[in-house]
Design an enzyme around this catalytic site. Structure first.
Site, PDB file in Angstrom:
ATOM      1  N   LYS A  35       0.946  -1.203   0.051  1.00 43.33           N
ATOM      2  CA  LYS A  35      -0.218   0.078  -0.008  1.00 43.33           C
ATOM      3  C   LYS A  35       0.804   1.382   0.017  1.00 43.33           C
ATOM      4  CE  LYS A  35      -0.506  -0.075   4.918  1.00 43.33           C
ATOM      5  NZ  LYS A  35      -1.302   0.006   6.238  1.00 43.33           N
ATOM      6  N   ARG A 133     -10.281   0.515  15.271  1.00 36.16           N
ATOM      7  CA  ARG A 133     -10.130   1.203  14.015  1.00 36.16           C
ATOM      8  C   ARG A 133     -11.281   0.133  13.355  1.00 36.16           C
ATOM      9  NH1 ARG A 133      -4.524   1.364  11.026  1.00 36.16           N
ATOM     10  NH2 ARG A 133      -4.923  -0.560  10.481  1.00 36.16           N
ATOM     11  N   HIS A 162      -5.843  -7.144  13.647  1.00 35.77           N
ATOM     12  CA  HIS A 162      -4.814  -6.050  13.354  1.00 35.77           C
ATOM     13  C   HIS A 162      -4.144  -5.690  14.639  1.00 35.77           C
ATOM     14  CE1 HIS A 162      -1.639  -3.949  11.112  1.00 35.77           C
ATOM     15  NE2 HIS A 162      -1.942  -2.765  12.032  1.00 35.77           N
ATOM     16  N   ARG A 217       1.284 -10.805   7.165  1.00 36.38           N
ATOM     17  CA  ARG A 217       1.224  -9.502   6.387  1.00 36.38           C
ATOM     18  C   ARG A 217       2.365  -8.586   6.587  1.00 36.38           C
ATOM     19  NH1 ARG A 217      -3.899  -9.500   9.389  1.00 36.38           N
ATOM     20  NH2 ARG A 217      -3.212  -7.432  10.247  1.00 36.38           N
ATOM     21  N   TYR A 260      15.454  30.657   4.766  1.00 37.17           N
ATOM     22  CA  TYR A 260      14.168  31.360   5.172  1.00 37.17           C
ATOM     23  C   TYR A 260      14.202  31.431   6.707  1.00 37.17           C
ATOM     24  CZ  TYR A 260      11.640  30.953   0.813  1.00 37.17           C
ATOM     25  OH  TYR A 260      11.280  30.919  -0.448  1.00 37.17           O
ATOM     26  N   CYS A 307      13.821  24.442   2.405  1.00 39.16           N
ATOM     27  CA  CYS A 307      12.777  25.149   1.265  1.00 39.16           C
ATOM     28  C   CYS A 307      12.113  24.069   0.853  1.00 39.16           C
ATOM     29  CB  CYS A 307      13.626  25.930   0.343  1.00 39.16           C
ATOM     30  SG  CYS A 307      14.593  27.142   1.284  1.00 39.16           S
ATOM     31  N   MET A 308      11.103  24.433  -0.103  1.00 42.96           N
ATOM     32  CA  MET A 308      10.111  23.319  -1.023  1.00 42.96           C
ATOM     33  C   MET A 308      11.085  22.880  -1.873  1.00 42.96           C
ATOM     34  SD  MET A 308       6.737  24.474  -3.623  1.00 42.96           S
ATOM     35  CE  MET A 308       6.013  25.156  -2.112  1.00 42.96           C
ATOM     36  N   ASP A 309      12.033  23.424  -2.624  1.00 42.52           N
ATOM     37  CA  ASP A 309      12.586  22.737  -3.674  1.00 42.52           C
ATOM     38  C   ASP A 309      14.128  22.578  -3.500  1.00 42.52           C
ATOM     39  OD1 ASP A 309      10.327  22.811  -5.356  1.00 42.52           O
ATOM     40  OD2 ASP A 309      10.657  24.932  -5.377  1.00 42.52           O
TER      41      ASP A 309
END
Length: 369
Positions: A35, A133, A162, A217, A260, A307-309
């Site tokens: 998953k 759950r 689980h 699992r 930043y 930073c973002m990038d």
């Protein structure tokens, strides 16, 4: 390519074989949990790797993940581990997906579609033994299984539960196991045979052999990480390395702030490298001023705010550092290594989140190391 994740195909195969050798004496098969894009490793490619290992079934969280595998030509049985809504029943039946259920209404929706499409669909009944759950309560499980088994087009292939704390609380885990075994005993007394019983996640595989039943699992273990610090005879190999490159270098004087928020100021003349990765790739912003990269076999600190990038790295102590050099954020280079567990500890989370956070913007490169 500036930023990428390398996936060691042989490591994943090795880990699956290690798990198989562990559970074989108990007669259990493997449901490989892939998953969330196989925990960031690439679900389709990992599914293909399992073809060379005795894997009985694949586990996904959502129907969309199962459909991606089917569209890629994966024909192994697929168990959808989470709940669906009634309007998703058609896709489940049409694409031969085995569905986890804990309510009769979903079984009825699946039955209607099975009749309409002239097919049979398999379901696994989820028992809530203490996770709180999804899952039917233990005292309601037998009646749900009886009712589901009577529906046309429905085959109750499995029951599952689980564990909530298999890696930290032996007493509660044993209580959950007792509750699950009690349901199994009631089924046996009622003459109801369920072919597949499964409960053991990665932590239980390592420490609770009585929970293996017919199938286990594993999730995190497939990718070479241990779910806890408890000792294990299973020898795993991490499969994922996260890499980027130096795209810019500059020398700054003492007293110069960077990035930043000005959260880092140089204490001496410093060589600062700009790396082509940031939180927009899934490199956590909490690694600001705490993360590390390995460059030319030497660890170097991440400085300033991620930073973002991009993020910045102090390479003053690596005199040969150059634009284009590979920087390892997770993985090994030379004698140095940064593990996902170490990164998770710095962030205050778990390795699962670190791996799953590496997003689709980062290409996956598959290698046999």
């Amino acid at each position: 390519m500036l930023t990428w994740a390398e996936i060691d195909v042989n490591a994943i195969s090795h880990n699956l074989h290690q798990i198989e050798s562990k559970v074989r004496p108990a007669g259990a098969g493997i449901l490989a949990v892939i998953k969330d894009n196989a925990y960031g490793h690439g679900a389709v490619e990992v599914a293909k790797i399992t073809a060379g290992v005795p894997v009985k079934m694949l586990g996904v969280a959502m129907i969309e993940e199962a459909l991606e595998l089917r569209e890629a030509g994966i024909d192994l049985p697929i168990l959808s581990l989470c709940c669906i809504l009634p309007n998703q029943a058609e896709e489940v039946v049409r694409h031969d997906i085995t569905q986890t259920v804990c309510e009769l209404s979903i079984c009825e929706a699946l039955s209607r579609e099975a009749i309409r499409l002239n097919k049979q669909t398999k379901v696994h009944i989820k028992i809530d033994t203490g996770m709180g759950r999804i899952g039917v309560q233990c005292d309601e499980a037998i009646q749900l299984i009886r009712n589901a088994a009577q529906l046309p087009g429905i085959a109750v292939e499995g029951i599952s539960t689980h564990f909530a704390v298999a890696d930290t609380d032996e007493d509660f885990t044993n209580l959950q196991l007792e509750r699950f075994n009690s349901v199994i005993s009631c089924l046996n007394d009622a003459g109801i045979h369920i072919p597949l019983r499964h409960a053991a996640n990665s932590a239980a595989i390592m420490g609770l052999p009585d929970a293996c039943f017919d199938m286990v699992r594993p999730g995190l273990m497939i990718y070479g990480l241990y779910p806890s610090e408890q000792p294990s005879e299973i020898q795993l190999k991490p499969a994922l390395s996260l890499k980027t490159r130096i795209v810019h270098l500059k020398t700054l004087p003492a007293g110069r702030s960077v990035s930043y928020g000005r959260t880092h100021t140089t204490e001496k003349p410093s060589v600062i490298a700009s790396l082509a990765i940031g939180y927009g790739h899934g490199y956590n912003r909490k690694l600001s001023n705490t993360g590390e990269a390995i460059i030319r076999g030497i660890k170097a600190p991440i400085v300033g705010t991620v930073c973002m990038d991009q993020c910045l790295c102090d390479v003053t102590h690596i005199p040969k550092a150059s634009v284009g050099d590979e920087a390892v954020l997770i993985g090994r280079q030379g004698d140095e290594e940064i593990t996902a567990d170490e990164v998770a500890q710095k962030v205050g989370t778990i390795s699962y989140e670190i791996l799953c956070s590496i997003n689709a913007r980062v290409p996956r490169i598959y290698k046999r190391v």
